[in-house]
Design a protein around this motif. Structure first.
Motif, PDB file in Angstrom:
ATOM      1  N   LEU A 176       0.817  -1.219   0.000  1.00 13.56           N
ATOM      2  CA  LEU A 176       0.000   0.000   0.000  1.00 13.56           C
ATOM      3  C   LEU A 176       0.851   1.271   0.000  1.00 13.56           C
ATOM      4  CD1 LEU A 176      -2.793   1.362   0.204  1.00 13.56           C
ATOM      5  CD2 LEU A 176      -2.605   1.162   2.688  1.00 13.56           C
ATOM      6  N   GLU A 177       1.725   1.396   1.005  1.00 16.61           N
ATOM      7  CA  GLU A 177       2.495   2.645   1.118  1.00 16.61           C
ATOM      8  C   GLU A 177       3.414   2.836  -0.092  1.00 16.61           C
ATOM      9  OE1 GLU A 177       3.827   4.237   5.074  1.00 16.61           O
ATOM     10  OE2 GLU A 177       3.653   2.093   5.584  1.00 16.61           O
ATOM     11  N   LYS A 178       4.088   1.729  -0.528  1.00 18.61           N
ATOM     12  CA  LYS A 178       5.005   1.843  -1.656  1.00 18.61           C
ATOM     13  C   LYS A 178       4.279   2.267  -2.928  1.00 18.61           C
ATOM     14  CE  LYS A 178       6.282  -1.739  -3.941  1.00 18.61           C
ATOM     15  NZ  LYS A 178       6.871  -3.026  -4.353  1.00 18.61           N
ATOM     16  N   ASN A 179       3.112   1.631  -3.209  1.00 17.93           N
ATOM     17  CA  ASN A 179       2.385   1.944  -4.439  1.00 17.93           C
ATOM     18  C   ASN A 179       1.822   3.367  -4.421  1.00 17.93           C
ATOM     19  OD1 ASN A 179       2.908  -0.579  -5.506  1.00 17.93           O
ATOM     20  ND2 ASN A 179       0.955  -1.463  -4.806  1.00 17.93           N
ATOM     21  N   LEU A 180       1.322   3.785  -3.271  1.00 15.53           N
ATOM     22  CA  LEU A 180       0.796   5.154  -3.189  1.00 15.53           C
ATOM     23  C   LEU A 180       1.919   6.172  -3.358  1.00 15.53           C
ATOM     24  CD1 LEU A 180      -1.848   5.012  -0.286  1.00 15.53           C
ATOM     25  CD2 LEU A 180      -2.271   5.315  -2.735  1.00 15.53           C
ATOM     26  N   ALA A 181       3.092   5.860  -2.795  1.00 21.54           N
ATOM     27  CA  ALA A 181       4.227   6.772  -2.938  1.00 21.54           C
ATOM     28  C   ALA A 181       4.671   6.857  -4.399  1.00 21.54           C
ATOM     29  CB  ALA A 181       5.380   6.298  -2.055  1.00 21.54           C
ATOM     30  N   GLN A 182       4.637   5.725  -5.107  1.00 21.97           N
ATOM     31  CA  GLN A 182       4.988   5.739  -6.526  1.00 21.97           C
ATOM     32  C   GLN A 182       3.975   6.567  -7.327  1.00 21.97           C
ATOM     33  OE1 GLN A 182       5.200   1.591  -7.587  1.00 21.97           O
ATOM     34  NE2 GLN A 182       7.268   1.313  -6.725  1.00 21.97           N
ATOM     35  N   ASP A 183       2.684   6.372  -7.025  1.00 25.53           N
ATOM     36  CA  ASP A 183       1.659   7.153  -7.730  1.00 25.53           C
ATOM     37  C   ASP A 183       1.852   8.642  -7.463  1.00 25.53           C
ATOM     38  OD1 ASP A 183       0.488   4.861  -8.726  1.00 25.53           O
ATOM     39  OD2 ASP A 183      -1.010   4.715  -7.118  1.00 25.53           O
ATOM     40  N   GLN A 184       2.144   8.974  -6.223  1.00 27.30           N
ATOM     41  CA  GLN A 184       2.348  10.377  -5.867  1.00 27.30           C
ATOM     42  C   GLN A 184       3.533  10.962  -6.642  1.00 27.30           C
ATOM     43  OE1 GLN A 184       3.758  11.129  -1.834  1.00 27.30           O
ATOM     44  NE2 GLN A 184       2.334  12.864  -1.643  1.00 27.30           N
ATOM     45  N   HIS A 185       4.605  10.195  -6.746  1.00 27.06           N
ATOM     46  CA  HIS A 185       5.793  10.655  -7.463  1.00 27.06           C
ATOM     47  C   HIS A 185       5.491  10.874  -8.948  1.00 27.06           C
ATOM     48  CE1 HIS A 185       9.965  11.082  -8.611  1.00 27.06           C
ATOM     49  NE2 HIS A 185       9.816  10.089  -9.508  1.00 27.06           N
ATOM     50  N   ARG A 186       4.742   9.947  -9.556  1.00 29.16           N
ATOM     51  CA  ARG A 186       4.430  10.075 -10.979  1.00 29.16           C
ATOM     52  C   ARG A 186       3.561  11.306 -11.242  1.00 29.16           C
ATOM     53  NH1 ARG A 186       3.270   4.151 -10.618  1.00 29.16           N
ATOM     54  NH2 ARG A 186       5.135   3.060 -11.392  1.00 29.16           N
ATOM     55  N   LEU A 187       2.605  11.574 -10.355  1.00 30.30           N
ATOM     56  CA  LEU A 187       1.722  12.724 -10.551  1.00 30.30           C
ATOM     57  C   LEU A 187       2.485  14.039 -10.435  1.00 30.30           C
ATOM     58  CD1 LEU A 187      -1.472  11.571  -8.586  1.00 30.30           C
ATOM     59  CD2 LEU A 187      -1.174  11.679 -11.070  1.00 30.30           C
ATOM     60  N   ARG A 188       3.465  14.076  -9.547  1.00 27.82           N
ATOM     61  CA  ARG A 188       4.255  15.303  -9.378  1.00 27.82           C
ATOM     62  C   ARG A 188       5.047  15.658 -10.638  1.00 27.82           C
ATOM     63  NH1 ARG A 188       6.521  13.944  -3.320  1.00 27.82           N
ATOM     64  NH2 ARG A 188       4.797  14.920  -2.138  1.00 27.82           N
ATOM     65  N   GLN A 189       5.267  14.671 -11.498  1.00 28.70           N
ATOM     66  CA  GLN A 189       6.037  14.900 -12.709  1.00 28.70           C
ATOM     67  C   GLN A 189       5.213  15.603 -13.792  1.00 28.70           C
ATOM     68  OE1 GLN A 189       7.480  11.008 -13.745  1.00 28.70           O
ATOM     69  NE2 GLN A 189       9.096  11.023 -12.168  1.00 28.70           N
ATOM     70  N   LEU A 190       3.886  15.628 -13.627  1.00 29.91           N
ATOM     71  CA  LEU A 190       3.029  16.294 -14.616  1.00 29.91           C
ATOM     72  C   LEU A 190       3.179  17.813 -14.495  1.00 29.91           C
ATOM     73  CD1 LEU A 190      -0.244  14.177 -14.248  1.00 29.91           C
ATOM     74  CD2 LEU A 190       1.312  14.197 -16.220  1.00 29.91           C
ATOM     75  N   PRO A 191       3.055  18.516 -15.611  1.00 33.99           N
ATOM     76  CA  PRO A 191       3.128  19.983 -15.538  1.00 33.99           C
ATOM     77  C   PRO A 191       1.912  20.572 -14.832  1.00 33.99           C
ATOM     78  CG  PRO A 191       2.500  19.288 -17.748  1.00 33.99           C
ATOM     79  CD  PRO A 191       2.852  18.030 -17.001  1.00 33.99           C
ATOM     80  N   HIS A 192       2.098  21.740 -14.272  1.00 34.49           N
ATOM     81  CA  HIS A 192       1.038  22.509 -13.612  1.00 34.49           C
ATOM     82  C   HIS A 192       0.498  21.833 -12.350  1.00 34.49           C
ATOM     83  CE1 HIS A 192       0.998  25.133 -17.090  1.00 34.49           C
ATOM     84  NE2 HIS A 192       0.803  24.080 -17.888  1.00 34.49           N
ATOM     85  N   VAL A 193       1.241  20.863 -11.816  1.00 29.27           N
ATOM     86  CA  VAL A 193       0.855  20.224 -10.554  1.00 29.27           C
ATOM     87  C   VAL A 193       1.629  20.905  -9.432  1.00 29.27           C
ATOM     88  CG1 VAL A 193       0.905  18.114  -9.193  1.00 29.27           C
ATOM     89  CG2 VAL A 193       0.296  18.029 -11.628  1.00 29.27           C
ATOM     90  N   GLN A 194       0.914  21.385  -8.426  1.00 26.71           N
ATOM     91  CA  GLN A 194       1.547  22.069  -7.297  1.00 26.71           C
ATOM     92  C   GLN A 194       1.857  21.104  -6.156  1.00 26.71           C
ATOM     93  OE1 GLN A 194      -0.969  25.305  -6.079  1.00 26.71           O
ATOM     94  NE2 GLN A 194      -0.718  26.440  -7.995  1.00 26.71           N
ATOM     95  N   ARG A 195       0.854  20.319  -5.756  1.00 28.61           N
ATOM     96  CA  ARG A 195       1.043  19.388  -4.639  1.00 28.61           C
ATOM     97  C   ARG A 195       0.188  18.150  -4.881  1.00 28.61           C
ATOM     98  NH1 ARG A 195       0.958  24.271  -2.325  1.00 28.61           N
ATOM     99  NH2 ARG A 195      -1.313  24.290  -2.099  1.00 28.61           N
ATOM    100  N   VAL A 196       0.646  17.042  -4.314  1.00 29.97           N
ATOM    101  CA  VAL A 196      -0.125  15.795  -4.356  1.00 29.97           C
ATOM    102  C   VAL A 196      -0.099  15.189  -2.960  1.00 29.97           C
ATOM    103  CG1 VAL A 196      -0.390  13.502  -5.368  1.00 29.97           C
ATOM    104  CG2 VAL A 196       0.506  15.391  -6.765  1.00 29.97           C
ATOM    105  N   THR A 197      -1.258  14.826  -2.449  1.00 31.95           N
ATOM    106  CA  THR A 197      -1.331  14.209  -1.118  1.00 31.95           C
ATOM    107  C   THR A 197      -2.004  12.857  -1.207  1.00 31.95           C
ATOM    108  OG1 THR A 197      -2.093  14.518   1.163  1.00 31.95           O
ATOM    109  CG2 THR A 197      -3.553  15.301  -0.564  1.00 31.95           C
ATOM    110  N   ARG A 198      -1.615  11.978  -0.278  1.00 37.03           N
ATOM    111  CA  ARG A 198      -2.205  10.643  -0.209  1.00 37.03           C
ATOM    112  C   ARG A 198      -3.134  10.573   1.017  1.00 37.03           C
ATOM    113  NH1 ARG A 198       3.096   7.628   0.803  1.00 37.03           N
ATOM    114  NH2 ARG A 198       3.565   9.660   1.724  1.00 37.03           N
ATOM    115  N   MET A 199      -4.249   9.851   0.881  1.00 45.02           N
ATOM    116  CA  MET A 199      -5.185   9.720   2.004  1.00 45.02           C
ATOM    117  C   MET A 199      -6.009   8.451   1.855  1.00 45.02           C
ATOM    118  SD  MET A 199      -8.282  12.355   1.019  1.00 45.02           S
ATOM    119  CE  MET A 199      -9.462  11.471   2.052  1.00 45.02           C
ATOM    120  N   ILE A 200      -6.487   7.961   2.985  1.00 45.61           N
ATOM    121  CA  ILE A 200      -7.404   6.808   3.000  1.00 45.61           C
ATOM    122  C   ILE A 200      -8.505   7.116   4.011  1.00 45.61           C
ATOM    123  CG2 ILE A 200      -7.687   4.352   3.409  1.00 45.61           C
ATOM    124  CD1 ILE A 200      -4.718   3.996   2.832  1.00 45.61           C
ATOM    125  N   GLN A 201      -9.766   7.145   3.556  1.00 49.60           N
ATOM    126  CA  GLN A 201     -10.917   7.339   4.456  1.00 49.60           C
ATOM    127  C   GLN A 201     -11.224   6.000   5.088  1.00 49.60           C
ATOM    128  OE1 GLN A 201     -12.977  10.479   4.349  1.00 49.60           O
ATOM    129  NE2 GLN A 201     -13.889   9.737   6.240  1.00 49.60           N
TER     130      GLN A 201
END
Length: 637
Positions: free
Chosen positions: A321-346
């Protein structure tokens, strides 16, 4: 002095059913104006039936009846109503005074069908009461008068309109001898003005006072003494009848009498008003609260409308879980016009469990949220922490035993202090509350949340992992299209992406469905209120049957009776609509105040509430009004 013929009957028969022996048969009868006639006979002989025909309360099956030169053989019910009101006064064995009205209003009742102006009506009625010696009772409620006074009041009611014919059915039957003789003397005053007096009685002493006695046996005239030759004609002085008033007087009478009934029957009115108010108030409150909530949601959505994208990930295994979410977060940060990305689980609150253990045990998991978040969550969601470096703790994988709470969660858990302090148990793990936060316009719904480190999530009951991406203004839609391919080009469909625009469309759909559901519930309440009102008014019709029959006997038409009940229904509906509209508006204000919202009440809701009340009252009164109008005037006997 030669008398004029007032009544002429030829072959009159009134039979109740083809094989019935009740009624009158083949009656021939002439009565002149000014005569004093007693009709006698045993019970069931047909006296009351003859009285009903004479008084136009009923029509014969066969034969002809001429009254004051008018052939009534083919007269309509409306014609008979009008002639009764103009020319016939009634005194019944039961006085039929209306106990809730004062004596003066009762005495004036016979002039209501022709809308005699109120001032003139009151003066004539008072004079009639004065002539009978009961003027001092004019302001008393009729219900408190003695039996003799009520019967004399009934005589005043019969004589006030100056009728050509006065019919009395056993007028002394319910009175003692002294009171009975006084009432007879009062009735005989009618002849001073040229009226014809016909008394139905089984009392031979009463009959002996008349100048002519007609005996009925088995529905036929068995004996008729005829008019006494020595009996002088009644005075033929010029009689001035009360003048008829304009239509507005008739309308005013209906409104006044209906309002009197509404106020008189206070308990019934209160329950009917409550029923209408519940339906209408519920409708207005549901619409107002829905509109208010929609505005609040729109404002919150607008706060994130141009810079936020939500991504739901696949269901990752706990160990990944933590590894995959961290990878997704890293990939999203690489997109242009992205300021911040946060992970959460309700996290599911009920299955996870939440309670406070220090100081003391408090189990208040219901109504609170548990969300596992990383250190970027606070800034991404515009949350303000009480301490400067608290967010850093949520970025440390080794830190799993801390929590921060929103203001509502802080209060519900009854934690000490305004920021930190206390221990809570989440999913069996003891966590120290190290800080509290306040929400901004972006996520005010987090005020009841308990936030725990994302590193704790694999040890708890998992919910749906999500990533929230803050972008430059105006780029969520474009980035939303690129996100699935950026995260997993081989299986982009495994990610579900939503922008605030998508949420707005969802909100509009849900809001529409909710409005329809609440509207149906409110309409159902209103229909039930109308049915309840209709049932109550029907029972009122039954209880008021003697009054209705009396009004019909005095000449009130079917339409006049129906108008009174319809007007009562409309009045009750209007009051219910007004109360419901006020209650609905106050409900919107109260709910908005409790939620900290700005209430939204459309101006058209109040007049619509009033209109719905009037319509509901009108609909609920139609059937009772119809039933009331069908009451025959002969029921007065």
């Amino acid at each position: 002095m030669e008398r004029q013929r007032l009544i002429q009957m030829r072959g009159v028969t009134r039979q109740y059913g083809p094989d019935s022996t009740a009624g009158i048969f083949d009656v021939d009868l002439d009565i002149d104006a000014g005569e004093y006639v007693a009709i006698v006979g045993p019970s069931g002989a047909g006296k009351s039936t003859l009285l009903q025909i004479l008084g136009l309360l009923d029509a014969p099956n066969e034969g002809s009846y001429t009254f004051a030169g008018k052939d009534l053989t083919s007269a309509t019910e409306k014609d008979r109503d009008q002639l009764r009101a103009e020319s016939i006064g009634f005194v019944f064995q039961a006085s039929h005074v209306l106990p809730h009205l004062d004596a003066l209003s009762n005495a004036a009742l016979g002039m209501v069908p022709h809308a005699v102006p109120l001032q003139e009506r009151s003066e004539i009625a008072y004079e009639a009461m004065n002539s009978l010696g009961i003027a001092d009772r004019a302001t008393y409620k009729a219900g408190v008068l003695s039996g003799g006074e009520r019967q004399r009041l009934a005589v005043a009611r019969a004589l006030a309109p100056q009728p050509e014919l006065v019919l009395a059915d056993e007028p002394t039957g319910a009175l003692d001898t002294a009171s009975g003789m006084a009432v007879l003397a009062d009735l005989e005053r009618a002849r001073e003005h040229g009226a014809t007096l016909i008394v139905i009685t089984h009392d031979e002493d009463v009959a002996a006072r008349a100048h002519r006695v007609i005996r009925i046996v088995d529905g036929r005239i068995a004996e008729d003494t005829g008019a006494a030759e020595s009996t002088p004609a009644a005075a033929n002085e010029s009689v001035t009848k009360p003048r008829k008033g304009p239509l507005r007087t008739r309308v005013a009478d209906v409104l006044a009498e209906s309002l009197t009934e509404v106020l008189l029957r206070g308990i019934r009115t209160a329950f009917l008003v409550l029923a209408f108010a519940l339906g209408i108030g519920g409708l207005i409150a549901s619409v107002g609260i829905s509109q208010t909530a929609a505005v609040q949601i729109n404002e919150r959505l607008e706060a994130a409308a141009f810079d936020e994208v939500w991504i739901s990930t696949p269901d990752y295994a706990r160990e990944e879980l933590e590894k995959n979410l961290a990878q997704d977060q890293h990939r999203l940060r690489q997109l242009p016009h992205v300021q911040r990305v946060t992970r959460m689980i309700q996290l599911p609150t009920e299955s996870t469990g939440l309670y406070r253990v220090e100081p003391g045990d408090v189990n208040v998991s219901g109504g609170l949220q548990i969300i596992a978040v990383d250190d970027q969550f606070f800034e991404t969601q515009d949350l303000t922490l009480g301490k400067e470096h608290t967010a850093d703790l949520f970025g440390m994988p080794a830190v799993t035993s801390v929590a921060v709470v929103g203001p509502d969660a802080h209060e519900a858990l009854q934690l000490p202090g305004s920021e930190a302090g206390g221990t809570v148990v989440v999913g069996g793990h003891r966590l120290t509350v190290v800080d509290s936060f306040t929400t901004g316009e972006r996520r005010p719904g987090l005020s009841n949340a308990v936030l725990v480190p994302l590193s704790l999530a694999p040890q708890l009951h998992l919910g749906q992992p999500q990533l929230v991406m803050r972008t430059d203004k105006g780029f969520p839609a474009a980035l939303a299209e690129a996100v699935p391919m950026q995260l997993n080009a081989a299986d982009p469909g495994s990610y579900r992406v939503q922008t605030v625009a998508d949420l707005r469309n969802l909100r509009m759909g849900v809001s529409t469905d909710l409005d329809a559901l609440v509207g149906i519930m409110a309409a159902t309440l209103l229909i039930l209120a109308a049915v309840s009102a209709s049932t109550s008014m029907y029972l009122t019709v039954l209880s008021r049957a003697p009054e209705i029959a009396l009004r019909r006997a005095l000449g009130t038409t079917r339409k006049g009776i129906a108008a009174r009940f319809v007007t009562e229904g409309v009045m009750i509906g209007f009051i219910g609509g007004a109360v419901g509209a006020l209650a609905g508006v106050l409900g919107v204000v109260a709910v908005s105040a409790a939620q900290g919202w700005k209430p939204q009440v459309e101006p058209w809701l109040v007049p619509v509430g009033l209109g719905l009340g009037v319509v509901a009252g009108l609909v609920s009164s139609v059937v009772p009004a119809f039933i009331a109008s069908k009451q025959p005037p002969s029921n007065a006997l």
